[in-house]
Design a protein around this motif. Structure first.
Motif, PDB file in Angstrom:
ATOM      1  N   UNK A   1      -2.899  -8.723   5.260  1.00  0.00           N
ATOM      2  CA  UNK A   1      -3.719  -7.590   5.690  1.00  0.00           C
ATOM      3  C   UNK A   1      -3.005  -6.706   6.706  1.00  0.00           C
ATOM      4  N   UNK A   2      -1.930  -7.227   7.275  1.00  0.00           N
ATOM      5  CA  UNK A   2      -1.151  -6.423   8.219  1.00  0.00           C
ATOM      6  C   UNK A   2      -0.670  -5.121   7.573  1.00  0.00           C
ATOM      7  N   UNK A   3      -0.471  -5.125   6.275  1.00  0.00           N
ATOM      8  CA  UNK A   3       0.107  -3.969   5.601  1.00  0.00           C
ATOM      9  C   UNK A   3      -0.931  -2.945   5.139  1.00  0.00           C
ATOM     10  N   UNK A   4      -2.189  -3.145   5.473  1.00  0.00           N
ATOM     11  CA  UNK A   4      -3.264  -2.284   4.986  1.00  0.00           C
ATOM     12  C   UNK A   4      -3.032  -0.801   5.296  1.00  0.00           C
ATOM     13  N   UNK A   5      -2.709  -0.487   6.539  1.00  0.00           N
ATOM     14  CA  UNK A   5      -2.518   0.922   6.916  1.00  0.00           C
ATOM     15  C   UNK A   5      -1.309   1.537   6.214  1.00  0.00           C
ATOM     16  N   UNK A   6      -0.247   0.762   6.092  1.00  0.00           N
ATOM     17  CA  UNK A   6       0.955   1.259   5.421  1.00  0.00           C
ATOM     18  C   UNK A   6       0.670   1.557   3.945  1.00  0.00           C
ATOM     19  N   UNK A   7      -0.105   0.673   3.293  1.00  0.00           N
ATOM     20  CA  UNK A   7      -0.431   0.882   1.881  1.00  0.00           C
ATOM     21  C   UNK A   7      -1.383   2.062   1.689  1.00  0.00           C
ATOM     22  N   UNK A   8      -2.299   2.234   2.626  1.00  0.00           N
ATOM     23  CA  UNK A   8      -3.209   3.377   2.527  1.00  0.00           C
ATOM     24  C   UNK A   8      -2.438   4.698   2.599  1.00  0.00           C
ATOM     25  N   UNK A   9      -1.398   4.722   3.409  1.00  0.00           N
ATOM     26  CA  UNK A   9      -0.594   5.927   3.550  1.00  0.00           C
ATOM     27  C   UNK A   9       0.358   6.121   2.379  1.00  0.00           C
ATOM     28  N   UNK A  10       0.924   5.012   1.868  1.00  0.00           N
ATOM     29  CA  UNK A  10       1.996   5.128   0.877  1.00  0.00           C
ATOM     30  C   UNK A  10       1.937   3.921  -0.064  1.00  0.00           C
ATOM     31  N   UNK A  11       1.046   4.018  -1.055  1.00  0.00           N
ATOM     32  CA  UNK A  11       0.875   2.918  -2.003  1.00  0.00           C
ATOM     33  C   UNK A  11       1.743   3.121  -3.244  1.00  0.00           C
ATOM     34  N   UNK A  12       1.495   2.326  -4.271  1.00  0.00           N
ATOM     35  CA  UNK A  12       2.308   2.404  -5.494  1.00  0.00           C
ATOM     36  C   UNK A  12       2.219   3.779  -6.154  1.00  0.00           C
ATOM     37  N   UNK A  13       1.027   4.361  -6.156  1.00  0.00           N
ATOM     38  CA  UNK A  13       0.865   5.690  -6.747  1.00  0.00           C
ATOM     39  C   UNK A  13       1.678   6.723  -5.986  1.00  0.00           C
ATOM     40  N   UNK A  14       1.595   6.668  -4.663  1.00  0.00           N
ATOM     41  CA  UNK A  14       2.367   7.603  -3.825  1.00  0.00           C
ATOM     42  C   UNK A  14       3.865   7.393  -4.013  1.00  0.00           C
ATOM     43  N   UNK A  15       4.272   6.145  -4.167  1.00  0.00           N
ATOM     44  CA  UNK A  15       5.686   5.846  -4.361  1.00  0.00           C
ATOM     45  C   UNK A  15       6.196   6.438  -5.674  1.00  0.00           C
ATOM     46  N   UNK A  16       5.403   6.294  -6.727  1.00  0.00           N
ATOM     47  CA  UNK A  16       5.804   6.850  -8.026  1.00  0.00           C
ATOM     48  C   UNK A  16       5.852   8.374  -7.980  1.00  0.00           C
ATOM     49  N   UNK A  17       4.880   8.967  -7.275  1.00  0.00           N
ATOM     50  CA  UNK A  17       4.876  10.432  -7.140  1.00  0.00           C
ATOM     51  C   UNK A  17       6.078  10.903  -6.330  1.00  0.00           C
ATOM     52  N   UNK A  18       6.428  10.136  -5.311  1.00  0.00           N
ATOM     53  CA  UNK A  18       7.589  10.460  -4.479  1.00  0.00           C
ATOM     54  C   UNK A  18       8.849  10.518  -5.332  1.00  0.00           C
ATOM     55  N   UNK A  19       9.057   9.490  -6.154  1.00  0.00           N
ATOM     56  CA  UNK A  19      10.257   9.469  -6.982  1.00  0.00           C
ATOM     57  C   UNK A  19      10.188  10.483  -8.127  1.00  0.00           C
ATOM     58  N   UNK A  20       8.984  10.751  -8.606  1.00  0.00           N
ATOM     59  CA  UNK A  20       8.831  11.790  -9.634  1.00  0.00           C
ATOM     60  C   UNK A  20       9.293  13.135  -9.081  1.00  0.00           C
ATOM     61  N   UNK A  21       8.933  13.406  -7.822  1.00  0.00           N
ATOM     62  CA  UNK A  21       9.353  14.654  -7.182  1.00  0.00           C
ATOM     63  C   UNK A  21      10.870  14.712  -6.990  1.00  0.00           C
ATOM     64  N   UNK A  22      11.493  13.544  -6.957  1.00  0.00           N
ATOM     65  CA  UNK A  22      12.950  13.492  -6.843  1.00  0.00           C
ATOM     66  C   UNK A  22      13.633  13.490  -8.220  1.00  0.00           C
ATOM     67  N   UNK A  23      12.818  13.606  -9.257  1.00  0.00           N
ATOM     68  CA  UNK A  23      13.373  13.672 -10.607  1.00  0.00           C
ATOM     69  C   UNK A  23      13.525  12.323 -11.288  1.00  0.00           C
ATOM     70  N   UNK A  24      12.898  11.285 -10.724  1.00  0.00           N
ATOM     71  CA  UNK A  24      13.002   9.942 -11.310  1.00  0.00           C
ATOM     72  C   UNK A  24      11.697   9.587 -12.013  1.00  0.00           C
TER      73      UNK A  24
END
Length: 407
Positions: free
Chosen positions: A71-94
């Protein structure tokens, strides 16, 4: 006049790189320091070079997979979860995809794709990158951090420690982040290698190296640890066991091994069949030899090895065996006993179990509760998960949160 940085990020792995990118969004003078000649060396090796970025679990299940501290990671995941990670790399062309419905990879299944995209992003930002720069110490004086490295010295208002763990020392892992943390007043838990093959006392598995056992279940045969269990593909080696299920299980076994010297385990190699179901298999194939019947549920090499271990005539029909040998064979088929006696240490460990105590880190910001302006992210902290994109997602999430540099 010596340059004053807003933030210095120490360690250019997954967590450090994304922390740097996040920090550059709101800070002008950012410094990324890496001891190796190039950034992202361990990231390039992730997932056997295929780079399993994350997975499809929801936030609750994802955190649960990390155990009681998840549960320590709750805030980090709320800010940057798997969906956000995929969108981040999509914006980088991946482009990413999920071929098995669970694990998420770049469509190239090549970690170089990820690393190249991150390097390109860093080049587009206004920051300083120092490679071949080995940090000697981090101290805080007069509200500023002094980072001493080789013959250089850097001053920064804030520092993010993202040095990783002890796994894969050939890729720069030396545990220096733990020493930096301790020198700044932080506690570091006991450290154990995790995610690696295990060595067994029994040697018969060496005859079975050609076969992968799907859906094997492993559990610790010590009453105190009876809840520890893992399921997945298992492979026998010359002197032990490996495979995804072993990598996951090693996280729990190595601390017990340090305490007890050896760890008895039980392995179900028959896709979860119990003794009654195994007896039924023999009954339904009563015209076949014991070995032929076992081959309906096990590869030949393992069937023969287990017959040898139970001192059973493999060519005899099961019903003609002595009662005590029938009983022993069925018990071994339901739960095969093995004894873990060691491992090859951090040299082959993908991750480290243990790290900077989470009690001393603010989960909403990744900032130290002891030293203001000091942040941690990634594997250097006392939090690790199983195989399947968990640890890389945590590195990215914690790095992105730390890079916000919230006070």
């Amino acid at each position: 006049m010596e340059k004053l940085y807003d933030v210095a990020i120490v360690g250019a792995g997954a967590a450090g790189i994304i922390a740097t990118i996040a920090a550059c969004q709101s800070h002008e003078n950012v410094l990324l320091i890496e001891k190796l000649p190039k950034i992202g060396a361990k990231l390039k090796a992730t997932g056997g070079g295929r780079c399993n970025l994350t997975n499809t679990l929801d936030e609750e299940q994802f955190m649960k997979s990390f155990g009681k501290q998840g549960r320590f990671m709750s805030d980090a995941l709320k800010l940057f979860d798997a969906t956000a990670l995929r969108e981040f790399f999509h914006d980088l062309g991946v482009q990413t995809h999920c071929p098995d419905g669970f694990r998420i990879f770049p469509v190239t299944h090549d970690s170089t794709t990820i690393l190249t995209a991150l390097q390109t992003k860093l080049k587009s930002l206004a920051l300083d990158i120092q490679t071949n720069c080995s940090i000697e110490s981090i101290i805080k004086e007069d509200e500023l951090f002094i980072v001493k490295a080789n013959e250089k010295s850097f001053k920064a208002k804030k520092v993010i420690v993202s040095t990783g763990g002890l796994g894969y020392p050939t890729l720069g892992a030396e545990g220096d982040g733990y020493e930096f943390a301790k020198s700044l007043g932080h506690s570091v838990t006991s450290l154990h290698p995790a995610m690696m093959p295990l060595l067994t006392k029994e040697q018969w598995g060496a005859q079975c190296r050609a076969d992968t056992i799907a859906n094997a279940t492993i559990k610790v045969d010590i009453k105190k640890y009876k809840k520890l269990k893992a399921c997945g593909d298992l492979i026998f080696t010359k002197n032990g066991i490996r495979g995804p299920v072993v990598l996951d299980f090693a996280r729990d076994v190595t601390p017990i091994l340090d305490k007890h010297g050896e760890v008895p385990i039980l392995v179900n190699l028959t896709k979860g069949m119990n003794e009654d179901q195994i007896y039924k298999v023999f009954k339904n194939h009563s015209t076949l030899s014991t070995l032929e019947t076992m081959q309906t549920i096990l590869p030949l090499s393992i069937a023969q090895a287990l017959c040898n271990e139970c001192e059973v005539n493999a060519q005899e029909k099961f019903k003609n065996l002595e009662g005590i040998k029938r009983e022993k064979l069925v018990k071994v088929l339901a739960w095969t006993p093995l004894t873990i006696i060691g491992h090859e240490g951090f040299k082959h460990a993908m991750i480290t179990r243990g790290g900077v105590s989470l009690k001393e880190i603010e989960p909403k910001t990744m900032q130290s509760k002891i030293i203001s302006g000091l942040y941690f992210c990634g594997e250097v902290m006392d939090l690790d998960g199983p195989c399947g994109g968990y640890n890389l997602q945590w590195s990215f999430s914690s790095g992105y949160l730390a890079g916000q540099l919230y006070d």
